[in-house]
Design a protein around this motif. Structure first.
Motif, PDB file in Angstrom:
ATOM      1  N   UNK A 107       0.829  -1.201   0.000  1.00 23.04           N
ATOM      2  CA  UNK A 107       0.000   0.000   0.000  1.00 23.04           C
ATOM      3  C   UNK A 107       0.873   1.264   0.000  1.00 23.04           C
ATOM      4  N   UNK A 108       2.061   1.169   0.561  1.00 24.88           N
ATOM      5  CA  UNK A 108       2.955   2.328   0.594  1.00 24.88           C
ATOM      6  C   UNK A 108       3.333   2.763  -0.820  1.00 24.88           C
ATOM      7  N   UNK A 109       3.588   1.798  -1.692  1.00 22.31           N
ATOM      8  CA  UNK A 109       3.935   2.126  -3.079  1.00 22.31           C
ATOM      9  C   UNK A 109       2.751   2.789  -3.770  1.00 22.31           C
ATOM     10  N   UNK A 110       1.563   2.251  -3.586  1.00 19.80           N
ATOM     11  CA  UNK A 110       0.368   2.839  -4.194  1.00 19.80           C
ATOM     12  C   UNK A 110       0.155   4.262  -3.697  1.00 19.80           C
ATOM     13  N   UNK A 111       0.365   4.489  -2.412  1.00 19.31           N
ATOM     14  CA  UNK A 111       0.194   5.830  -1.840  1.00 19.31           C
ATOM     15  C   UNK A 111       1.221   6.797  -2.423  1.00 19.31           C
ATOM     16  N   UNK A 112       2.470   6.380  -2.473  1.00 19.89           N
ATOM     17  CA  UNK A 112       3.524   7.244  -3.015  1.00 19.89           C
ATOM     18  C   UNK A 112       3.266   7.582  -4.477  1.00 19.89           C
ATOM     19  N   UNK A 113       2.928   6.575  -5.267  1.00 20.30           N
ATOM     20  CA  UNK A 113       2.656   6.797  -6.690  1.00 20.30           C
ATOM     21  C   UNK A 113       1.494   7.763  -6.863  1.00 20.30           C
ATOM     22  N   UNK A 114       0.460   7.596  -6.076  1.00 21.69           N
ATOM     23  CA  UNK A 114      -0.725   8.460  -6.182  1.00 21.69           C
ATOM     24  C   UNK A 114      -0.361   9.920  -5.922  1.00 21.69           C
ATOM     25  N   UNK A 115       0.407  10.175  -4.871  1.00 20.60           N
ATOM     26  CA  UNK A 115       0.717  11.563  -4.539  1.00 20.60           C
ATOM     27  C   UNK A 115       1.776  12.174  -5.463  1.00 20.60           C
ATOM     28  N   UNK A 116       2.702  11.382  -5.957  1.00 20.65           N
ATOM     29  CA  UNK A 116       3.654  11.895  -6.955  1.00 20.65           C
ATOM     30  C   UNK A 116       2.898  12.235  -8.238  1.00 20.65           C
ATOM     31  N   UNK A 117       1.990  11.350  -8.640  1.00 20.25           N
ATOM     32  CA  UNK A 117       1.169  11.583  -9.836  1.00 20.25           C
ATOM     33  C   UNK A 117       0.359  12.866  -9.656  1.00 20.25           C
ATOM     34  N   UNK A 118      -0.276  13.027  -8.516  1.00 28.49           N
ATOM     35  CA  UNK A 118      -1.048  14.240  -8.235  1.00 28.49           C
ATOM     36  C   UNK A 118      -0.176  15.483  -8.355  1.00 28.49           C
ATOM     37  N   UNK A 119       1.004  15.441  -7.758  1.00 27.26           N
ATOM     38  CA  UNK A 119       1.905  16.598  -7.818  1.00 27.26           C
ATOM     39  C   UNK A 119       2.319  16.943  -9.234  1.00 27.26           C
ATOM     40  N   UNK A 120       2.586  15.928 -10.039  1.00 29.42           N
ATOM     41  CA  UNK A 120       2.976  16.191 -11.426  1.00 29.42           C
ATOM     42  C   UNK A 120       1.837  16.821 -12.220  1.00 29.42           C
ATOM     43  N   UNK A 128      -9.760  -2.268  -0.110  1.00 31.57           N
ATOM     44  CA  UNK A 128     -11.218  -2.146  -0.108  1.00 31.57           C
ATOM     45  C   UNK A 128     -11.696  -1.369  -1.331  1.00 31.57           C
ATOM     46  N   UNK A 129     -12.997  -1.408  -1.520  1.00 34.37           N
ATOM     47  CA  UNK A 129     -13.615  -0.667  -2.623  1.00 34.37           C
ATOM     48  C   UNK A 129     -13.393   0.834  -2.478  1.00 34.37           C
ATOM     49  N   UNK A 130     -13.211   1.310  -1.261  1.00 35.31           N
ATOM     50  CA  UNK A 130     -12.969   2.733  -1.023  1.00 35.31           C
ATOM     51  C   UNK A 130     -11.676   3.199  -1.691  1.00 35.31           C
ATOM     52  N   UNK A 159      -8.263   9.045  -3.917  1.00 38.64           N
ATOM     53  CA  UNK A 159      -7.503   7.788  -3.862  1.00 38.64           C
ATOM     54  C   UNK A 159      -6.408   7.875  -2.805  1.00 38.64           C
ATOM     55  N   UNK A 160      -5.673   8.967  -2.800  1.00 39.42           N
ATOM     56  CA  UNK A 160      -4.595   9.134  -1.827  1.00 39.42           C
ATOM     57  C   UNK A 160      -5.089   9.133  -0.399  1.00 39.42           C
ATOM     58  N   UNK A 161      -6.176   9.837  -0.130  1.00 35.44           N
ATOM     59  CA  UNK A 161      -6.752   9.872   1.229  1.00 35.44           C
ATOM     60  C   UNK A 161      -7.241   8.481   1.619  1.00 35.44           C
ATOM     61  N   UNK A 162      -7.876   7.792   0.683  1.00 31.92           N
ATOM     62  CA  UNK A 162      -8.356   6.430   0.969  1.00 31.92           C
ATOM     63  C   UNK A 162      -7.188   5.492   1.271  1.00 31.92           C
ATOM     64  N   UNK A 163      -6.108   5.648   0.530  1.00 33.34           N
ATOM     65  CA  UNK A 163      -4.930   4.823   0.782  1.00 33.34           C
ATOM     66  C   UNK A 163      -4.316   5.125   2.145  1.00 33.34           C
ATOM     67  N   UNK A 164      -4.278   6.398   2.509  1.00 34.85           N
ATOM     68  CA  UNK A 164      -3.748   6.761   3.827  1.00 34.85           C
ATOM     69  C   UNK A 164      -4.621   6.241   4.955  1.00 34.85           C
ATOM     70  N   UNK A 165      -5.911   6.116   4.684  1.00 34.22           N
ATOM     71  CA  UNK A 165      -6.852   5.633   5.706  1.00 34.22           C
ATOM     72  C   UNK A 165      -6.909   4.105   5.785  1.00 34.22           C
ATOM     73  N   UNK A 166      -6.374   3.444   4.759  1.00 36.04           N
ATOM     74  CA  UNK A 166      -6.458   1.972   4.704  1.00 36.04           C
ATOM     75  C   UNK A 166      -5.496   1.310   5.669  1.00 36.04           C
TER      76      UNK A 166
END
Length: 137
Positions: free
Chosen positions: A1-14, A69-71, A130-137
């Motif tokens: 999940x850490x990789x998914x979270x990092x990718x999501x926020x790097x993608x958002x920043x770009x 999860x689906x979230x 997605x990022x918030x959901x990943x942080x909450x997972x």
């Protein structure tokens, strides 16, 4: 999940940095003509889209491996679907118009820009969710 979270926020920043900061500012720089700005934009967005495609693949693989999860899965799927729509439906229309402008033609303004901005805004929202959901997972 850490990789998914990092990718999501790097993608958002770009996306935020390129689509909502660099792109509008480049046309305000002294000496940047429409053809020069379009040429720069094509290079920048080609690179961004390649990075986004890689991010989407890494995110998908990370999520399949983690079975979240689906979230998490739903907004992540929305992000990927938006990217696919941009690459398959909107980007070709923008490229066609920029080809005409770069060839010296006085092409009319494209409504595809409005679609792109709308999809880019939706993608930002979906990346945040997605990022918030990943942080909450």
């Amino acid at each position: 999940m850490a990789i998914a979270t990092a990718v999501t926020f790097v993608w958002l920043g770009m996306v935020l940095a390129i689509s909502f900061l660099e792109t509008p500012l480049k046309f305000r720089a002294p000496g940047v003509t429409i053809p020069i700005g379009l040429g720069i934009g094509r290079l920048v967005f080609r690179a961004l889209n390649a990075a986004e495609t890689a991010f989407a693949l890494v995110l998908a693989i990370a999520l399949v491996a983690a079975e979240p999860s689906a979230a998490v899965v739903v907004p992540a799927s929305v992000v990927v679907l938006i990217l696919v729509a941009q690459l398959a439906l909107v980007r070709p229309r923008l490229t066609k118009r920029s080809d005409r402008v770069l060839a010296g033609e006085d092409a009319p303004r494209s409504h595809a820009h409005h679609a792109f901005i709308g999809l880019e805004s939706a993608k930002v929202i979906a990346l945040v969710v997605t990022g918030v959901a990943l942080l909450s997972a």
